[in-house]
Design an enzyme around this catalytic site. Sequence first.
Site, PDB file in Angstrom:
ATOM      1  N   TYR A  34       0.826  -1.222   0.000  1.00 48.15           N
ATOM      2  CA  TYR A  34       0.000   0.000   0.000  1.00 48.15           C
ATOM      3  C   TYR A  34       0.862   1.275   0.000  1.00 48.15           C
ATOM      4  O   TYR A  34       0.781   2.064   0.932  1.00 48.15           O
ATOM      5  CB  TYR A  34      -0.933   0.009   1.223  1.00 48.15           C
ATOM      6  CG  TYR A  34      -2.020  -1.037   1.125  1.00 48.15           C
ATOM      7  CD1 TYR A  34      -3.168  -0.804   0.368  1.00 48.15           C
ATOM      8  CD2 TYR A  34      -1.889  -2.259   1.782  1.00 48.15           C
ATOM      9  CE1 TYR A  34      -4.164  -1.776   0.271  1.00 48.15           C
ATOM     10  CE2 TYR A  34      -2.884  -3.224   1.683  1.00 48.15           C
ATOM     11  CZ  TYR A  34      -4.018  -2.971   0.929  1.00 48.15           C
ATOM     12  OH  TYR A  34      -4.996  -3.927   0.824  1.00 48.15           O
TER      13      TYR A  34
ATOM     14  N   GLU B  58       9.061  -8.875  14.282  1.00 45.74           N
ATOM     15  CA  GLU B  58       8.535  -9.924  15.160  1.00 45.74           C
ATOM     16  C   GLU B  58       9.243 -11.258  14.950  1.00 45.74           C
ATOM     17  O   GLU B  58       8.813 -12.074  14.132  1.00 45.74           O
ATOM     18  CB  GLU B  58       7.026 -10.108  14.917  1.00 45.74           C
ATOM     19  CG  GLU B  58       6.194  -8.927  15.356  1.00 45.74           C
ATOM     20  CD  GLU B  58       4.693  -9.158  15.183  1.00 45.74           C
ATOM     21  OE1 GLU B  58       4.294 -10.179  14.583  1.00 45.74           O
ATOM     22  OE2 GLU B  58       3.924  -8.305  15.665  1.00 45.74           O
TER      23      GLU B  58
ATOM     24  N   GLU C  41       3.690  -1.718  17.448  1.00 48.25           N
ATOM     25  CA  GLU C  41       2.556  -2.225  16.668  1.00 48.25           C
ATOM     26  C   GLU C  41       1.502  -2.787  17.617  1.00 48.25           C
ATOM     27  O   GLU C  41       1.818  -3.552  18.524  1.00 48.25           O
ATOM     28  CB  GLU C  41       3.027  -3.333  15.711  1.00 48.25           C
ATOM     29  CG  GLU C  41       1.943  -3.769  14.733  1.00 48.25           C
ATOM     30  CD  GLU C  41       2.359  -4.960  13.869  1.00 48.25           C
ATOM     31  OE1 GLU C  41       3.402  -4.880  13.190  1.00 48.25           O
ATOM     32  OE2 GLU C  41       1.625  -5.962  13.886  1.00 48.25           O
TER      33      GLU C  41
HETATM   34  C1  IDC Z   1      -0.742  -8.726   8.490  1.00 45.62           C
HETATM   35  C2  IDC Z   1      -1.617  -7.865   7.605  1.00 45.62           C
HETATM   36  C3  IDC Z   1      -2.216  -8.725   6.498  1.00 45.62           C
HETATM   37  C4  IDC Z   1      -1.119  -9.432   5.757  1.00 45.62           C
HETATM   38  C5  IDC Z   1      -0.216 -10.195   6.706  1.00 45.62           C
HETATM   39  C6  IDC Z   1       0.981 -10.739   5.965  1.00 45.62           C
HETATM   40  O1  IDC Z   1      -2.592  -7.236   8.383  1.00 45.62           O
HETATM   41  O2  IDC Z   1      -2.969  -7.924   5.620  1.00 45.62           O
HETATM   42  O3  IDC Z   1      -1.666 -10.315   4.820  1.00 45.62           O
HETATM   43  O4  IDC Z   1       0.254  -9.367   7.751  1.00 45.62           O
HETATM   44  O5  IDC Z   1       1.492 -11.838   6.572  1.00 45.62           O
HETATM   45  C7  IDC Z   1       1.567  -8.780  13.033  1.00 45.62           C
HETATM   46  C8  IDC Z   1       2.498  -8.421  11.959  1.00 45.62           C
HETATM   47  C9  IDC Z   1       1.790  -7.763  10.799  1.00 45.62           C
HETATM   48  C10 IDC Z   1       0.460  -8.459  10.539  1.00 45.62           C
HETATM   49  C11 IDC Z   1      -0.433  -8.213  11.748  1.00 45.62           C
HETATM   50  C12 IDC Z   1      -1.814  -8.838  11.597  1.00 45.62           C
HETATM   51  O6  IDC Z   1       3.543  -7.580  12.413  1.00 45.62           O
HETATM   52  O7  IDC Z   1       2.614  -7.858   9.681  1.00 45.62           O
HETATM   53  O8  IDC Z   1      -0.126  -7.866   9.415  1.00 45.62           O
HETATM   54  N1  IDC Z   1       0.232  -8.741  12.928  1.00 45.62           N
HETATM   55  O9  IDC Z   1      -1.731 -10.212  11.460  1.00 45.62           O
HETATM   56  N2  IDC Z   1       1.872  -9.218  14.251  1.00 45.62           N
HETATM   57  C13 IDC Z   1       0.742  -9.503  14.910  1.00 45.62           C
HETATM   58  C14 IDC Z   1      -0.323  -9.210  14.086  1.00 45.62           C
END
Ligand code: IDC
Length: 328
Positions: free
Chosen positions: A62, A167, A255
Site C-alpha cells: 500500500y 517480530e 505495533e
Molecule cells: C498482516 C496484515 C495482512 C497481511 C499479513 C501478511 O494485516 O494484511 O496479509 O500481515 O502476513 C503482526 C504483523 C503484521 C500483521 C499483523 C496482523 O507484524 O505484519 O499484518 N500482525 O496479522 N503481528 C501480529 C499481528
Amino acid sequence: MKKFKPWARLACLLAALLLTLEPIPAHAAKLPALKVKGTQLVNAKNKPVRLKGVSTHGLSWYPEYVNQKAFTYMKKNWNINAVRLAMYTAEYNGYCTGDAANRKALEQRIDKGVKYATKAGLYVIIDWHILSDGNPKAYEKEAVAFFKKMAKKYRKHTNVLYEICNEPNGGTTWADVKPYAKKVVKAIRSKDKDAVILIGSPTWSQDVDLAAQDPIKDYKNLMYTLHFYAGTHGEYLRQKAQAALDMGLPLFVSEFGISDSSGNGALNKEEGARWMEFLKKNKISAIGWSLCNKEESSALIKPSVKKTSGWKKKDLTPWGNWLVKQFR
Ligand code: IDC
C-alpha cells in the site's frame, strides 16, 4: 589554458565543499532528538515523551498512503506525532526476496516517507518487518547493510528511529535475537551515535520479559518492542510487560491492534481500553496497525474508500475511529 583568478578558484573550492555537505532539511531540526532514560523515552530536557501514531501496511502493498497530504492531515486531525514505515523483508515483494529494482523502489518509498514525516513534524520509524522469515538471522547480512545505509542517510534527522526486527517467531529464541541485534545496532552506531533503536523479542515481540533478563548493555538509547492485539492478548501479556518494566527494560509498542492477532476478526474494545490504561500509566509509546483499506478489521480505512488522505469519520473503520479517538 586560461588561468583563473585566485578569488574564482576559492569560490569554486567553496562551492565544491558545500556540495559535499549534506543539507540539513529545514524541518528536521524542529523535532527534538529523543533518548532513553531508565525505562522511559525522553526529550533533551529529560521530560517523558510518548510517541503515538500509525503504521503503514507493507510499503510494497500500500505505497499510496505514503504521501504528504496524508501525513500532514493525520498530524493535524488525528493528533499523532509518529508514523511507522513497515517494510516487509520476505512477504509480497519483500526487501530480501524481491529483485534489485524492488529494493530500490522500497528505499525510495522510505526516503519519501521520511521526507513527508519530517515536513509534517512527525517522528518516523523505519521498520525491518520480518514475519514469515521468523528468525532475523535469516537476513542478517542484508539487515546490517540496510541499516548502515539508512543511518548514514538520516544521521542528521533527529526524528528517525530504527526498528530492526519486527517480530521474531517460530522457535526463535532471545539467544538468537540478541547477537543479531548487537550486530545491527553496531552498524547503526557506526554512522549515528544516538538515534533510538527498537529491538524485537521472540514470540512476535511478546517475550520482553526474556529480553529483560539479558538485555544489551553496550549501547544507549535502545528500547524493546512489545506487540499486542487485544482480541488475542490480555492480562497475561501485560504481566509479562510489567515484569520487563520492573527489571528496568524500556518498552515501546511499535505495533498493536484490537482485532485478533491475525489482523482480522472481532474488535475487543474492552480489552483495548485496559491496554490503553496500561500504556498511559507507564508512558509507553504506541503505534496502531495499519494505514490501509484492506478488507480486514485491523485496517484503518474502509475498503470502499479510495481517498489516500483527508478522511472523514465515515471513511474510517470501527477500529480507525476507535484509534483516532485515543489519539485525540
Ligand atoms: C498482516 C496484515 C495482512 C497481511 C499479513 C501478511 O494485516 O494484511 O496479509 O500481515 O502476513 C503482526 C504483523 C503484521 C500483521 C499483523 C496482523 O507484524 O505484519 O499484518 N500482525 O496479522 N503481528 C501480529 C499481528
